[in-house]
Scaffold this motif. Structure first.
Motif, mmCIF file in Angstrom:
data_model
loop_
_atom_site.group_PDB
_atom_site.id
_atom_site.type_symbol
_atom_site.label_atom_id
_atom_site.label_comp_id
_atom_site.label_asym_id
_atom_site.label_seq_id
_atom_site.Cartn_x
_atom_site.Cartn_y
_atom_site.Cartn_z
ATOM 1 N N ALA A 152 0.835 -1.208 0.000
ATOM 2 C CA ALA A 152 0.000 0.000 0.000
ATOM 3 C C ALA A 152 0.869 1.258 0.000
ATOM 4 O O ALA A 152 1.960 1.264 0.575
ATOM 5 C CB ALA A 152 -0.926 0.011 1.208
ATOM 6 N N THR A 153 0.379 2.294 -0.655
ATOM 7 C CA THR A 153 1.106 3.562 -0.666
ATOM 8 C C THR A 153 0.238 4.668 -0.076
ATOM 9 O O THR A 153 -0.984 4.542 0.001
ATOM 10 C CB THR A 153 1.501 3.969 -2.101
ATOM 11 N N ALA A 154 0.906 5.734 0.347
ATOM 12 C CA ALA A 154 0.187 6.897 0.876
ATOM 13 C C ALA A 154 -0.515 7.564 -0.289
ATOM 14 O O ALA A 154 0.139 8.055 -1.205
ATOM 15 C CB ALA A 154 1.164 7.864 1.527
ATOM 16 N N ARG A 155 -1.849 7.551 -0.307
ATOM 17 C CA ARG A 155 -2.572 8.227 -1.381
ATOM 18 C C ARG A 155 -2.609 9.719 -1.114
ATOM 19 O O ARG A 155 -2.195 10.513 -1.942
ATOM 20 C CB ARG A 155 -4.001 7.661 -1.549
ATOM 21 N N VAL A 156 -3.158 10.109 0.026
ATOM 22 C CA VAL A 156 -3.163 11.539 0.390
ATOM 23 C C VAL A 156 -3.124 11.713 1.906
ATOM 24 O O VAL A 156 -3.481 10.808 2.672
ATOM 25 C CB VAL A 156 -4.434 12.283 -0.110
ATOM 26 N N LEU A 157 -2.706 12.907 2.285
ATOM 27 C CA LEU A 157 -2.938 13.430 3.630
ATOM 28 C C LEU A 157 -4.269 14.167 3.535
ATOM 29 O O LEU A 157 -4.333 15.219 2.905
ATOM 30 C CB LEU A 157 -1.845 14.439 4.009
ATOM 31 N N PRO A 158 -5.348 13.626 4.118
ATOM 32 C CA PRO A 158 -6.629 14.330 4.021
ATOM 33 C C PRO A 158 -6.523 15.742 4.628
ATOM 34 O O PRO A 158 -5.656 15.987 5.468
ATOM 35 C CB PRO A 158 -7.583 13.451 4.837
ATOM 36 N N PHE A 159 -7.393 16.634 4.178
ATOM 37 C CA PHE A 159 -7.348 18.012 4.709
ATOM 38 C C PHE A 159 -7.619 18.017 6.214
ATOM 39 O O PHE A 159 -7.088 18.834 6.949
ATOM 40 C CB PHE A 159 -8.341 18.900 3.949
ATOM 41 N N ASP A 160 -8.457 17.089 6.697
ATOM 42 C CA ASP A 160 -8.687 16.932 8.139
ATOM 43 C C ASP A 160 -7.564 16.049 8.705
ATOM 44 O O ASP A 160 -7.516 14.847 8.443
ATOM 45 C CB ASP A 160 -10.063 16.284 8.365
ATOM 46 N N GLN A 161 -6.667 16.639 9.439
ATOM 47 C CA GLN A 161 -5.493 15.919 9.928
ATOM 48 C C GLN A 161 -5.626 15.472 11.394
ATOM 49 O O GLN A 161 -4.614 15.230 12.072
ATOM 50 C CB GLN A 161 -4.241 16.776 9.734
ATOM 51 N N THR A 162 -6.863 15.357 11.898
ATOM 52 C CA THR A 162 -7.075 14.859 13.259
ATOM 53 C C THR A 162 -6.351 13.521 13.432
ATOM 54 O O THR A 162 -6.473 12.633 12.589
ATOM 55 C CB THR A 162 -8.590 14.625 13.505
ATOM 56 N N LEU A 163 -5.605 13.379 14.537
ATOM 57 C CA LEU A 163 -4.891 12.119 14.763
ATOM 58 C C LEU A 163 -5.851 11.044 15.284
ATOM 59 O O LEU A 163 -6.697 11.316 16.135
ATOM 60 C CB LEU A 163 -3.743 12.326 15.755
ATOM 61 N N ILE A 164 -5.709 9.831 14.783
ATOM 62 C CA ILE A 164 -6.554 8.711 15.209
ATOM 63 C C ILE A 164 -5.978 8.067 16.461
ATOM 64 O O ILE A 164 -6.682 7.697 17.382
ATOM 65 C CB ILE A 164 -6.661 7.672 14.069
ATOM 66 N N THR A 165 -4.659 7.927 16.445
ATOM 67 C CA THR A 165 -3.960 7.400 17.633
ATOM 68 C C THR A 165 -2.802 8.341 17.939
ATOM 69 O O THR A 165 -2.308 9.049 17.064
ATOM 70 C CB THR A 165 -3.382 5.988 17.363
ATOM 71 N N GLU A 166 -2.371 8.310 19.210
ATOM 72 C CA GLU A 166 -1.241 9.166 19.619
ATOM 73 C C GLU A 166 0.067 8.595 19.086
ATOM 74 O O GLU A 166 0.999 9.311 18.780
ATOM 75 C CB GLU A 166 -1.150 9.208 21.154
ATOM 76 N N THR A 167 0.066 7.250 18.991
ATOM 77 C CA THR A 167 1.292 6.540 18.618
ATOM 78 C C THR A 167 1.121 5.917 17.234
ATOM 79 O O THR A 167 0.039 5.481 16.882
ATOM 80 C CB THR A 167 1.566 5.416 19.644
ATOM 81 N N CYS A 168 2.194 5.900 16.495
ATOM 82 C CA CYS A 168 2.171 5.253 15.176
ATOM 83 C C CYS A 168 2.190 3.743 15.359
ATOM 84 O O CYS A 168 3.139 3.212 15.963
ATOM 85 C CB CYS A 168 3.391 5.715 14.372
ATOM 86 N N PRO A 169 1.180 3.023 14.867
ATOM 87 C CA PRO A 169 1.113 1.573 15.059
ATOM 88 C C PRO A 169 2.248 0.816 14.367
ATOM 89 O O PRO A 169 2.506 -0.323 14.705
ATOM 90 C CB PRO A 169 -0.239 1.182 14.422
ATOM 91 N N VAL A 170 2.922 1.465 13.431
ATOM 92 C CA VAL A 170 3.966 0.768 12.678
ATOM 93 C C VAL A 170 5.318 0.911 13.368
ATOM 94 O O VAL A 170 6.064 -0.060 13.512
ATOM 95 C CB VAL A 170 4.051 1.314 11.236
ATOM 96 N N THR A 171 5.627 2.123 13.826
ATOM 97 C CA THR A 171 6.962 2.395 14.369
ATOM 98 C C THR A 171 6.956 2.546 15.889
ATOM 99 O O THR A 171 8.022 2.620 16.500
ATOM 100 C CB THR A 171 7.520 3.708 13.784
ATOM 101 N N ASN A 172 5.760 2.647 16.463
ATOM 102 C CA ASN A 172 5.611 2.952 17.887
ATOM 103 C C ASN A 172 6.173 4.316 18.297
ATOM 104 O O ASN A 172 6.318 4.600 19.470
ATOM 105 C CB ASN A 172 6.243 1.852 18.759
ATOM 106 N N LYS A 173 6.501 5.136 17.309
ATOM 107 C CA LYS A 173 6.912 6.509 17.621
ATOM 108 C C LYS A 173 5.663 7.377 17.698
ATOM 109 O O LYS A 173 4.552 6.944 17.401
ATOM 110 C CB LYS A 173 7.845 7.032 16.529
ATOM 111 N N LYS A 174 5.847 8.615 18.076
ATOM 112 C CA LYS A 174 4.728 9.551 18.143
ATOM 113 C C LYS A 174 4.146 9.747 16.737
ATOM 114 O O LYS A 174 4.868 10.031 15.784
ATOM 115 C CB LYS A 174 5.250 10.885 18.689
ATOM 116 N N ALA A 175 2.828 9.584 16.600
ATOM 117 C CA ALA A 175 2.179 9.783 15.305
ATOM 118 C C ALA A 175 2.170 11.266 14.958
ATOM 119 O O ALA A 175 1.948 12.112 15.837
ATOM 120 C CB ALA A 175 0.751 9.254 15.322
#
Lengths: 480, 480
Positions: free
Chosen positions: B447-470
């Protein structure tokens, strides 16, 4: 006349037409912002004003093409070299002018690819694939695209390494139908001239020497420039079975026999922009026939800071626009004189000056570009009379070009007469013995056979050049 | 349903959409006569029916472009290699894909010439020449042309060595105006989707990794295909001063300061034809949204040898045509079943069957392609209700595509959830730590990043892939 100082300043910067026609032409192309040079030598930039002329021609022709059941397609830009060599005459005609792709950013290609100089070969190859029955015929395709021909000397619009054009390519089940198509398309081009560009074309068949590489017959429309030189402005070719045999374009006819199909091709190009310039232009710049003009009317407010001027200008703009006329309201902060000069350079057919003095009498000043005349007009009549005025301008411009043609079309009975008439400029009609005479004339006078007119009545029994029996009546001219 | 035997025969020859989507797509492209392959590998022929879709898109966009004061131009096909190297990021992005002209029929060139893969550089060079004052700004140009990119794997309309497109290139005096232009053009593309193609695009900004070579920001419109994969369908770029600095595009501002100008570019291509096919098509073939359909209605006479059928068909054809509807009267000698099948394959929105039995009741049979439903209609009502019917079809097709989008747009809070949702097809929204996560996701899931939607509300605080701050919320999908 509107020769205030500012006006003069701009106008002085283009060479006079009668002093140096070639320089006048180039000056005008640049000053009227029709084109610009690019970094790739011999390739030009079609600026918005120049491209809009081409869009006008496209709109006119697309309508005519669709009315006559033609369909637009798009075939590839590149042709494998091996495919290009399939029709012998054709490759001989075009090979020296082809540009070839041999490599990409990463690796050399296994086969060289030719940028299309014309697409007969691609169409023939495609037609061979999709045609099998009489039910598949006729096929009448047209393509709008650019083509590349590696010309040594180039001039804006007239001759360039790349130009824009349309190329029609059709396939028919009978010779009769294909021949009719060839002449019908020639007629559409002729009408494009008289009805749209106010250019009276001379039409006829090309000599064997001048015909298109691979064609059985080539017809052309030729325009006469202000300097007395001719410009080939469009061609229509009848191919017979030539390409069909080389590319195996066969169909099963109603009688169940397998037969070779008959083909045509025809095209006009951005060369027509050159014709518009050189037929109609004058020392003040471009003079556009109203039907192709991107702006048919320009409104120039005088003392544009005054509210009544702004309001009257806007109202007129809205009315004319609603009436289907292409209008520009030039309300920038440049001076009226500057605007007059610019829009004369750009050949806008009608200028309406809206000023407080005229408005006090419920009038405006209307300037017509082709004759550079000004007159007052009642404001209430402007909108209703504008379409008629534009038609009248078209007719007057066409008549003027027709007169020029009539006054510069001569008949020669001796070679001396031919030479002296030729030096006056324009066409000279003479009956000659064929290719031998044609070659001598070209070498000795620089004139080429423009067309064999449809009326082939002989002027003299003997060819004045070779003293042999005259066989053809040819219209000669020096040409671009 | 119109499944007579003949119909089946034709339909069987395209692969079912759910059995092999890729094969279905290729079958449809060929059987609906949208394109054909050419002798130059990776280059396709746009056949009349496919090219007509592009002409519809051109007409729609040209109107919108002109309403927003853009002007069409044409710049050269070839770019000198030295000029191409003037903007570092840009050349890095495009160099591997370029095709180069190195020789002509007669001699090798002194400098290699690149066939334009895009024209930022040519526009920048031209703009530097013609812009000197704030009075010259904005410049808002657009070009319709073909471009060449040496792609390794190609698919009709989606990825080819040559494609047709429009490329807009604009110059502005302020960052604000240039940013507005970038988003305004994105909005025009979005409307092209909803109002014309019945395709609901998802819009947003591209990530740093996915943005255009040389751009500060890239925005895109993305369409969701029937198989759950995304298709980037148009882009709009904000360049800031980047090209202006590389090409010295400066203007004297109102405050007399010399400043660098701000630029944008934006484009859509014949890829949109692929989107139309893959969003709307079904196992019977193409399903065309009525506004872009070359033929909106096809009239098929039943027992066409009967005079009353011929007369009623012709009358209906004339009425609908006069009403501004694009109608085809298919009065060839093929059987009605053959015609039904062919026009279904070609996705004609409405078919009207005119037969003697219906006519006896003053009725015709109206078949709508998108839902394959038939109903009887009073003959006198057909013409007056056709525009409404076409609008209704457009709306239903758009709703269906919107539903598909809604049902295939998910939110993931864990990487496992992300993977399982992705396998269902469609978009998955996830908040990640940036490029590191993006690269891992691409490697591990495709999968590739299609877009950053205009609404950038974070879903989680942490990135599920890297465990770094999202840091970013990205819409991912597998894509064409």
């Amino acid at each position: 006349m509107s020769n205030n100082k500012e006006n003069k300043k701009l106008v002085e910067s283009i060479t006079s037409r009668d002093v140096d026609f070639a320089q006048w032409y180039t000056d005008l192309c640049l000053k009227a912002e029709l084109m610009d040079y690019s970094d790739a030598k011999g390739f030009i930039i079609y600026r918005p004003y120049g491209y809009a002329l081409w869009e006008g021609i496209q709109d006119y022709l697309n309508k005519k093409f669709k009315e006559t059941q033609h369909q637009n397609v798009y075939l590839p830009l590149l042709i494998p070299e091996s495919l290009f060599q399939k029709e012998k005459d054709h490759i001989e005609g075009f090979a020296p002018e082809t540009a070839m792709v041999t490599t990409t950013g990463l690796e050399d290609l296994a086969e060289r690819l030719i940028i299309r100089p014309t697409s007969e070969i691609l169409f023939a190859q495609h037609y061979a694939k999709i045609i099998s029955s009489h039910r598949d015929l006729p096929k009448k395709y047209n393509q709008w695209c650019s083509v590349v021909r590696w010309e040594k000397t180039t001039r804006p619009f007239l001759r360039g390494k790349e130009f824009l054009w349309q190329e029609g390519h059709t396939v028919h089940s009978s010779e009769k139908e294909a021949r009719e198509e060839t002449l019908n398309m020639l007629e559409i081009y002729e009408k494009l001239g008289t009805d749209f560009l106010a250019i009276p074309f001379v039409t006829g068949r090309k000599t064997e020497k001048e015909k298109f590489a691979g064609a059985e017959e080539t017809y052309s429309v030729e325009a006469l420039m202000h300097d007395g030189k001719a410009l080939q402005s469009g061609t229509s070719h009848y191919f017979g079975n030539g390409f069909a045999e080389a590319f195996n374009i066969k169909f099963q006819d109603k009688d169940n026999q397998l037969k070779y199909a008959f083909q045509t091709s025809w095209g006009v190009s951005t060369r027509l922009i050159g014709a518009i310039i050189m037929v109609h232009g004058d020392d003040e710049g471009l003079v556009l026939p109203p039907r192709v003009a991107p702006n048919q009317v320009v409104i120039v407010p005088i003392q544009g800071q005054k509210v009544e001027v702004q309001e009257a200008s806007k109202k007129l703009y809205d009315e004319l626009t609603k009436n289907g006329i292409r209008v520009l309201l030039d309300d920038t902060d440049r001076t009226p004189g500057w605007k007059f000069s610019e829009h004369e350079m750009k050949g806008v057919p009608v200028r309406i000056e809206v000023g407080p003095r005229d408005l006090a009498n419920n009038e405006v000043t209307v300037f017509t570009r082709y004759n550079r005349e000004k007159k007052q007009m009642n404001l209430d009549l402007v909108n209703n009379s504008m379409k008629d005025l534009l038609d009248e301008i078209h007719n007057r411009m066409l008549e003027k070009a027709q007169d020029h043609l009539k006054n510069n079309r001569h008949i020669a009975k001796t070679y001396d007469e031919f030479k002296s008439l030729l030096d006056k400029g324009g066409y000279v009609l003479m009956s000659v013995a064929g290719e031998e005479a044609e070659i001598r004339i070209k070498e000795e006078t620089g004139a080429t056979a423009r067309v064999l007119p449809f009326d082939q009545t002989l002027i003299t029994e003997t060819c004045p050049v070779t003293n042999k029996k005259a066989t053809q009546t040819i219209l000669f001219a020096r040409a671009y």
